[in-house]
Write a protein that holds these residues in place. Structure first.
Motif, PDB file in Angstrom:
ATOM      1  N   LEU A  20      10.697   4.107  58.893  1.00 20.23           N
ATOM      2  CA  LEU A  20      10.483   5.545  58.705  1.00 20.23           C
ATOM      3  C   LEU A  20       9.015   5.854  58.407  1.00 20.23           C
ATOM      4  CD1 LEU A  20      13.617   6.723  56.684  1.00 20.23           C
ATOM      5  CD2 LEU A  20      12.893   7.539  58.938  1.00 20.23           C
ATOM      6  N   LEU A  21       8.310   4.881  57.845  1.00 22.19           N
ATOM      7  CA  LEU A  21       6.888   5.088  57.553  1.00 22.19           C
ATOM      8  C   LEU A  21       6.135   5.370  58.852  1.00 22.19           C
ATOM      9  CD1 LEU A  21       6.412   2.252  54.933  1.00 22.19           C
ATOM     10  CD2 LEU A  21       6.526   4.720  54.489  1.00 22.19           C
ATOM     11  N   GLY A  22       5.368   6.443  58.847  1.00 20.77           N
ATOM     12  CA  GLY A  22       4.616   6.833  60.036  1.00 20.77           C
ATOM     13  C   GLY A  22       5.370   7.768  60.970  1.00 20.77           C
ATOM     14  N   LYS A  23       6.653   8.012  60.690  1.00 24.06           N
ATOM     15  CA  LYS A  23       7.424   8.966  61.497  1.00 24.06           C
ATOM     16  C   LYS A  23       7.164  10.373  60.958  1.00 24.06           C
ATOM     17  CE  LYS A  23       9.634   5.767  63.921  1.00 24.06           C
ATOM     18  NZ  LYS A  23       8.837   4.583  63.670  1.00 24.06           N
ATOM     19  N   TYR A  24       7.661  11.383  61.673  1.00 22.14           N
ATOM     20  CA  TYR A  24       7.358  12.770  61.354  1.00 22.14           C
ATOM     21  C   TYR A  24       8.605  13.559  60.985  1.00 22.14           C
ATOM     22  CZ  TYR A  24       2.835  11.553  63.152  1.00 22.14           C
ATOM     23  OH  TYR A  24       1.625  10.950  63.326  1.00 22.14           O
ATOM     24  N   LEU A  25       8.601  14.111  59.788  1.00 19.53           N
ATOM     25  CA  LEU A  25       9.675  14.981  59.329  1.00 19.53           C
ATOM     26  C   LEU A  25       9.355  16.394  59.810  1.00 19.53           C
ATOM     27  CD1 LEU A  25      12.226  15.424  57.598  1.00 19.53           C
ATOM     28  CD2 LEU A  25      10.698  15.740  55.632  1.00 19.53           C
ATOM     29  N   VAL A  26      10.299  17.004  60.512  1.00 16.58           N
ATOM     30  CA  VAL A  26      10.105  18.336  61.091  1.00 16.58           C
ATOM     31  C   VAL A  26      11.179  19.265  60.531  1.00 16.58           C
ATOM     32  CG1 VAL A  26      10.001  19.674  63.229  1.00 16.58           C
ATOM     33  CG2 VAL A  26       9.211  17.286  63.221  1.00 16.58           C
ATOM     34  N   HIS A  27      10.751  20.397  59.995  1.00 18.72           N
ATOM     35  CA  HIS A  27      11.695  21.386  59.472  1.00 18.72           C
ATOM     36  C   HIS A  27      11.264  22.773  59.910  1.00 18.72           C
ATOM     37  CE1 HIS A  27      13.807  23.467  55.884  1.00 18.72           C
ATOM     38  NE2 HIS A  27      14.620  23.353  56.907  1.00 18.72           N
ATOM     39  N   HIS A  28      12.087  23.409  60.729  1.00 15.82           N
ATOM     40  CA  HIS A  28      11.870  24.792  61.148  1.00 15.82           C
ATOM     41  C   HIS A  28      12.584  25.682  60.133  1.00 15.82           C
ATOM     42  CE1 HIS A  28      10.724  23.783  65.421  1.00 15.82           C
ATOM     43  NE2 HIS A  28      11.321  22.670  65.046  1.00 15.82           N
TER      44      HIS A  28
END
Length: 146
Positions: A20-28
């Motif tokens: 998960l490190l380096g991945k992108y959390l996206v919240h609209h």
């Protein structure tokens, strides 16, 4: 940008935590797309892990942890902060990875070091508990979406 698959989460929790490190959390939310790069996590290894909420067994609060992988387990601490975990491994195992910090990428102006500040800055709250991270408005991706 590619959303992480259900299979990504349905693996050993320690492997998922590292990847998960380096991945992108996206919240609209509220008309904005907030994006943060995951830079700190903490693994909870199921009911035998005494630090995990699931150590006390299946409760209304921990029900999401015992569910299918790839869902958000969001809960309140100290009566004022929300924390977000990502459910991992097979249904019934009750493991999860706490998102502890993100690097702001888009539409985040507040501090994000610490799970409570991360959730506040990304507008994550109790309404996101149980949310399927395969959705179109709340997910984790392998590369940033702009």
């Amino acid at each position: 940008m590619q959303k992480l698959s259900r299979e990504f989460y349905d693996r050993d929790t320690l492997i998922v935590a590292k990847e998960l490190l380096g991945k992108y959390l996206v919240h609209h939310s509220q008309g904005l797309k907030r994006i943060g790069k995951i830079v700190e996590v903490e693994a909870y290894l199921g009911p035998h892990d005494l630090a995990a909420h699931s150590a006390k067994g299946l409760t209304k609060r921990t029900q999401v942890m015992f569910g299918a992988p790839g869902h958000a387990y969001v809960y309140m601490i100290y009566g004022m902060y929300y924390c977000m975990n990502v459910v991992t491994e097979q249904e019934g195992h009750a493991s999860a990875v706490l998102l502890r910090a993100v690097e702001p990428i888009q539409n985040i102006t507040e501090r994000t070091q610490g799970p409570g500040l991360l959730c506040k800055a990304m507008h994550i709250d109790k309404n996101n508990n149980g949310y399927d991270l395969m959705s179109d408005n709340f997910y984790i991706a392998s590369a940033p979406e702009t």
